[in-house]
Design a protein around this motif. Sequence first.
Motif, PDB file in Angstrom:
ATOM      1  N   GLU A  69      -5.058   0.458   2.163  1.00 55.80           N
ATOM      2  CA  GLU A  69      -5.663  -0.105   3.371  1.00 55.80           C
ATOM      3  C   GLU A  69      -7.171  -0.172   3.164  1.00 55.80           C
ATOM      4  N   THR A  70      -7.826  -1.012   3.916  1.00 55.17           N
ATOM      5  CA  THR A  70      -9.273  -1.179   3.795  1.00 55.17           C
ATOM      6  C   THR A  70     -10.009   0.138   3.981  1.00 55.17           C
ATOM      7  N   PRO A  99      -6.271  -6.828   7.640  1.00 52.42           N
ATOM      8  CA  PRO A  99      -5.932  -6.232   6.339  1.00 52.42           C
ATOM      9  C   PRO A  99      -6.286  -7.146   5.171  1.00 52.42           C
TER      10      PRO A  99
END
Length: 180
Positions: A69-70, A99
């Motif tokens: 995930e970021t 995302p």
Amino acid sequence: MVGWGALLTVIGGPVLLMTWVRTPWVTLEGERVDQPVAFDHRHHVRDDGIDCRYCHYDAERSAHAGMPETAVCMGCHSQVWTESPLLEPVRRSWFERSPIRWRHVTLVPDFVYFDHHVHVRSGVPCERCHGRVDLMASVYQATPMDMGFCLDCHRDPERHFDVPRGLDVHPPVHCTGCHR
């Protein structure tokens, strides 16, 4: 009596097809996959010492390893390389709360059941299936990921990786082990 041409077609056709589906053109072995962010695994793994499971944290507890995930990226990149043009997609993803659309590199067919955490907990090293990602600037599928590749390891795991001491590993070699 069957002619030689018919016999050659009946036998040769399937043999050619079985050979074709095992070629890199079909298995995608060696095929580089462009990602939305230029991510150099060599730098992150070798230079910074980041373990695969830091970004792919679901590999130890889920059937799917997952893509980072970021927030995982921003854990470091909110402090280092904060102005890098290469990381613009990461910053945009973070601020827009959308995302990053990572593309899968190593693919198994939809009709195959594969569970990452069972393999990780059994001691199968990431590089057994994914290759030496720590040496890849751009990740590619390093192995054919076909039935022969999997069965080769399932039939004789000790030949392919160091099975943790005391762990009784007996991977399935019957059809329903993977085809569910």
